[in-house]
Every structure is written in structure tokens, then in C-alpha cells.
Design a protein around this motif. Structure first.
Motif, PDB file in Angstrom:
ATOM      1  N   MET A 109      33.264 -33.216  20.047  1.00 32.88           N
ATOM      2  CA  MET A 109      33.587 -34.754  19.842  1.00 32.88           C
ATOM      3  C   MET A 109      34.327 -35.362  21.105  1.00 32.88           C
ATOM      4  O   MET A 109      34.177 -36.541  21.086  1.00 32.88           O
ATOM      5  CB  MET A 109      34.608 -34.814  18.336  1.00 32.88           C
ATOM      6  CG  MET A 109      34.117 -34.258  17.216  1.00 32.88           C
ATOM      7  SD  MET A 109      32.255 -35.160  16.802  1.00 32.88           S
ATOM      8  CE  MET A 109      33.078 -36.581  15.731  1.00 32.88           C
ATOM      9  N   SER A 110      35.264 -34.675  21.733  1.00 29.87           N
ATOM     10  CA  SER A 110      35.579 -35.434  22.880  1.00 29.87           C
ATOM     11  C   SER A 110      34.884 -35.236  24.380  1.00 29.87           C
ATOM     12  O   SER A 110      35.457 -35.590  25.509  1.00 29.87           O
ATOM     13  CB  SER A 110      37.142 -34.584  23.066  1.00 29.87           C
ATOM     14  OG  SER A 110      36.938 -33.136  23.416  1.00 29.87           O
ATOM     15  N   THR A 111      33.680 -34.780  23.967  1.00 29.98           N
ATOM     16  CA  THR A 111      32.879 -34.767  25.234  1.00 29.98           C
ATOM     17  C   THR A 111      32.332 -36.229  25.623  1.00 29.98           C
ATOM     18  O   THR A 111      32.068 -37.138  24.942  1.00 29.98           O
ATOM     19  CB  THR A 111      31.229 -34.270  24.664  1.00 29.98           C
ATOM     20  OG1 THR A 111      31.499 -32.947  24.344  1.00 29.98           O
ATOM     21  CG2 THR A 111      30.411 -34.008  25.602  1.00 29.98           C
ATOM     22  N   PRO A 112      32.577 -36.493  26.968  1.00 25.05           N
ATOM     23  CA  PRO A 112      32.532 -37.842  27.539  1.00 25.05           C
ATOM     24  C   PRO A 112      30.886 -38.261  27.325  1.00 25.05           C
ATOM     25  O   PRO A 112      30.144 -37.400  27.782  1.00 25.05           O
ATOM     26  CB  PRO A 112      32.980 -37.947  28.940  1.00 25.05           C
ATOM     27  CG  PRO A 112      33.766 -36.522  29.011  1.00 25.05           C
ATOM     28  CD  PRO A 112      33.619 -35.765  28.193  1.00 25.05           C
ATOM     29  N   VAL A 113      30.641 -39.243  26.967  1.00 27.08           N
ATOM     30  CA  VAL A 113      29.214 -39.919  26.995  1.00 27.08           C
ATOM     31  C   VAL A 113      29.031 -40.958  28.251  1.00 27.08           C
ATOM     32  O   VAL A 113      28.291 -40.784  29.118  1.00 27.08           O
ATOM     33  CB  VAL A 113      29.035 -40.466  25.637  1.00 27.08           C
ATOM     34  CG1 VAL A 113      27.355 -40.900  25.721  1.00 27.08           C
ATOM     35  CG2 VAL A 113      28.892 -39.261  24.741  1.00 27.08           C
ATOM     36  N   ILE A 114      29.871 -41.984  28.214  1.00 24.19           N
ATOM     37  CA  ILE A 114      29.685 -43.123  29.026  1.00 24.19           C
ATOM     38  C   ILE A 114      31.311 -43.792  29.395  1.00 24.19           C
ATOM     39  O   ILE A 114      31.868 -44.132  28.476  1.00 24.19           O
ATOM     40  CB  ILE A 114      29.037 -44.356  28.524  1.00 24.19           C
ATOM     41  CG1 ILE A 114      27.604 -43.809  28.217  1.00 24.19           C
ATOM     42  CG2 ILE A 114      29.010 -45.540  29.600  1.00 24.19           C
ATOM     43  CD1 ILE A 114      26.711 -45.079  27.624  1.00 24.19           C
ATOM     44  N   GLY A 115      31.625 -43.003  30.502  1.00 18.46           N
ATOM     45  CA  GLY A 115      33.090 -43.597  31.004  1.00 18.46           C
ATOM     46  C   GLY A 115      34.177 -42.770  29.911  1.00 18.46           C
ATOM     47  O   GLY A 115      34.265 -41.898  29.580  1.00 18.46           O
TER      48      GLY A 115
ATOM     49  N   VAL B  69      34.283 -43.458  26.590  1.00 19.51           N
ATOM     50  CA  VAL B  69      33.636 -43.416  25.563  1.00 19.51           C
ATOM     51  C   VAL B  69      32.882 -42.020  25.152  1.00 19.51           C
ATOM     52  O   VAL B  69      32.173 -41.457  26.057  1.00 19.51           O
ATOM     53  CB  VAL B  69      32.441 -44.425  25.217  1.00 19.51           C
ATOM     54  CG1 VAL B  69      31.802 -44.225  23.988  1.00 19.51           C
ATOM     55  CG2 VAL B  69      32.882 -45.846  25.520  1.00 19.51           C
ATOM     56  N   ASN B  70      33.538 -41.381  24.094  1.00 17.02           N
ATOM     57  CA  ASN B  70      33.205 -40.039  23.892  1.00 17.02           C
ATOM     58  C   ASN B  70      32.142 -39.949  22.761  1.00 17.02           C
ATOM     59  O   ASN B  70      32.051 -40.990  21.975  1.00 17.02           O
ATOM     60  CB  ASN B  70      34.507 -39.074  23.808  1.00 17.02           C
ATOM     61  CG  ASN B  70      35.243 -39.332  22.681  1.00 17.02           C
ATOM     62  OD1 ASN B  70      34.962 -40.117  21.527  1.00 17.02           O
ATOM     63  ND2 ASN B  70      36.682 -39.255  22.553  1.00 17.02           N
ATOM     64  N   LEU B  71      31.606 -38.568  22.422  1.00 17.84           N
ATOM     65  CA  LEU B  71      30.654 -38.396  21.443  1.00 17.84           C
ATOM     66  C   LEU B  71      31.541 -38.726  19.930  1.00 17.84           C
ATOM     67  O   LEU B  71      30.841 -39.401  19.190  1.00 17.84           O
ATOM     68  CB  LEU B  71      30.396 -37.004  21.124  1.00 17.84           C
ATOM     69  CG  LEU B  71      29.243 -36.711  20.370  1.00 17.84           C
ATOM     70  CD1 LEU B  71      27.997 -37.353  20.608  1.00 17.84           C
ATOM     71  CD2 LEU B  71      28.854 -35.156  20.434  1.00 17.84           C
ATOM     72  N   GLY B  72      32.555 -38.499  19.714  1.00 15.64           N
ATOM     73  CA  GLY B  72      33.379 -38.638  18.690  1.00 15.64           C
ATOM     74  C   GLY B  72      33.507 -40.151  18.418  1.00 15.64           C
ATOM     75  O   GLY B  72      33.311 -40.596  17.146  1.00 15.64           O
ATOM     76  N   LEU B  73      33.691 -41.047  19.375  1.00  9.77           N
ATOM     77  CA  LEU B  73      33.580 -42.437  19.087  1.00  9.77           C
ATOM     78  C   LEU B  73      32.347 -42.810  18.841  1.00  9.77           C
ATOM     79  O   LEU B  73      32.269 -43.858  17.952  1.00  9.77           O
ATOM     80  CB  LEU B  73      34.180 -43.257  20.674  1.00  9.77           C
ATOM     81  CG  LEU B  73      34.578 -44.630  20.501  1.00  9.77           C
ATOM     82  CD1 LEU B  73      35.407 -44.979  19.421  1.00  9.77           C
ATOM     83  CD2 LEU B  73      34.838 -45.184  21.690  1.00  9.77           C
TER      84      LEU B  73
ATOM     85  N   TYR C 241      37.235 -29.657  13.421  1.00 11.60           N
ATOM     86  CA  TYR C 241      36.710 -28.411  13.965  1.00 11.60           C
ATOM     87  C   TYR C 241      36.091 -28.100  14.991  1.00 11.60           C
ATOM     88  O   TYR C 241      35.858 -27.232  15.757  1.00 11.60           O
ATOM     89  CB  TYR C 241      36.101 -27.318  12.843  1.00 11.60           C
ATOM     90  CG  TYR C 241      36.837 -27.287  11.508  1.00 11.60           C
ATOM     91  CD1 TYR C 241      38.056 -26.430  11.419  1.00 11.60           C
ATOM     92  CD2 TYR C 241      36.603 -28.099  10.206  1.00 11.60           C
ATOM     93  CE1 TYR C 241      38.772 -26.229  10.159  1.00 11.60           C
ATOM     94  CE2 TYR C 241      37.392 -27.710   9.251  1.00 11.60           C
ATOM     95  CZ  TYR C 241      38.640 -26.965   9.271  1.00 11.60           C
ATOM     96  OH  TYR C 241      39.147 -26.647   8.107  1.00 11.60           O
ATOM     97  N   ALA C 242      35.711 -29.199  15.654  1.00 14.70           N
ATOM     98  CA  ALA C 242      34.887 -29.242  16.848  1.00 14.70           C
ATOM     99  C   ALA C 242      35.302 -30.421  17.730  1.00 14.70           C
ATOM    100  O   ALA C 242      34.615 -31.045  18.382  1.00 14.70           O
ATOM    101  CB  ALA C 242      33.292 -29.480  16.736  1.00 14.70           C
ATOM    102  N   VAL C 243      36.747 -30.231  18.024  1.00 15.72           N
ATOM    103  CA  VAL C 243      37.376 -31.438  18.859  1.00 15.72           C
ATOM    104  C   VAL C 243      36.842 -31.462  20.150  1.00 15.72           C
ATOM    105  O   VAL C 243      36.583 -32.525  20.497  1.00 15.72           O
ATOM    106  CB  VAL C 243      38.893 -30.698  18.786  1.00 15.72           C
ATOM    107  CG1 VAL C 243      39.597 -32.091  19.814  1.00 15.72           C
ATOM    108  CG2 VAL C 243      39.466 -30.870  17.332  1.00 15.72           C
ATOM    109  N   GLU C 244      36.562 -30.329  20.758  1.00 13.85           N
ATOM    110  CA  GLU C 244      35.902 -30.322  22.288  1.00 13.85           C
ATOM    111  C   GLU C 244      34.699 -30.847  22.405  1.00 13.85           C
ATOM    112  O   GLU C 244      34.383 -31.829  23.085  1.00 13.85           O
ATOM    113  CB  GLU C 244      35.756 -28.771  22.709  1.00 13.85           C
ATOM    114  CG  GLU C 244      37.016 -28.017  22.905  1.00 13.85           C
ATOM    115  CD  GLU C 244      36.999 -26.658  23.813  1.00 13.85           C
ATOM    116  OE1 GLU C 244      35.991 -26.426  24.426  1.00 13.85           O
ATOM    117  OE2 GLU C 244      38.032 -26.041  23.609  1.00 13.85           O
TER     118      GLU C 244
END
Length: 121
Positions: free
Chosen positions: A68-74, A76-80, A63-66
Motif C-alpha cells: 500500500m505504501s508503494t509510490p505511484v506518482i511522487g 501519491v502511493n497505492l494506498g491513497l 496486512y500489506a503495508v509495504e
């Protein structure tokens, strides 16, 4: 124990089994209740915490795809990072349980086992 000519294992000594009443007395003993309390005091809260953590991950992924897809480093996103955190917490909880069992549960269980075998219960 020995092997017969037919390849089967034959038991030559018998080990006596405790009377069922010994197990009933053990189950009613304060030591056994303390053992159960020690196990449940760790296992239940940790199980609930891990299930909540896992359910949070599933709900955020759904339900929070956006978020979770927030980039963190390059790339690599928050979901990962959160999914990697699932593995880390699994190993952490396993290590914590083994440490708790070695310190609190196993010594109590061993003492109860010895009492049963010696018939002191």
C-alpha cells in the motif's frame, strides 16, 4: 385541511385506505414478485461487490503495508489511490442504482401503486 383558531391542523376530508386484503393480493401478485426480483437482482450483487472491495482495502491496509505504501506518482502511493477509489465506487454505485431504479423499479412500483389505488388488485 384547515387551521383552527388554536393553530392545529384539522382534516376536513378523509381518504379511504385500501382493505388489508388488497395488500395481501398485491404481495402475492406476479408484478410484485417481479418488482422484488428486479430490486434484489441489482441490490444484492452490488452490495456484496462493494463489501468485498471495502474489506479488501481494509485487509490490504492492515496486512500489506509495504504494498500500500508503494509510490505511484511522487508522494501519491497505492494506498491513497485505492482509498480514493473507495469514494469513486461509492458515487458510481449510487449513480448506477438511481439509473436502475428509474428504469426498472420505479415504473413497476408506480404501476402497482395505481392498481392498489384503483382497487384492481
Amino acid at each position: 385541511m384547515g387551521r383552527g383558531g388554536d393553530g392545529e391542523v384539522h382534516v376536513t376530508e378523509t381518504q379511504s385506505q385500501p382493505d388489508p386484503e388488497v395488500f395481501r393480493r398485491t404481495q402475492a401478485s406476479p408484478e410484485f414478485h417481479e418488482l422484488k426480483r428486479s430490486f434484489r437482482g441489482f441490490a444484492f450483487p452490488m452490495t456484496v461487490a462493494f463489501l468485498v472491495w471495502y474489506l479488501l482495502y481494509v485487509l490490504l491496509s492492515t496486512y500489506a503495508v509495504e504494498l500500500m505504501s508503494t509510490p505511484v506518482i511522487g508522494d501519491v502511493n497505492l494506498g491513497l489511490l485505492i482509498s480514493f477509489g473507495q469514494f469513486v465506487t461509492t458515487f458510481l454505485l449510487t449513480w448506477l442504482y438511481v439509473r436502475h431504479a428509474n428504469r426498472s423499479i420505479d415504473p413497476k412500483a408506480e404501476a402497482i401503486r395505481v392498481e392498489i389505488e384503483e382497487g384492481q388488485v
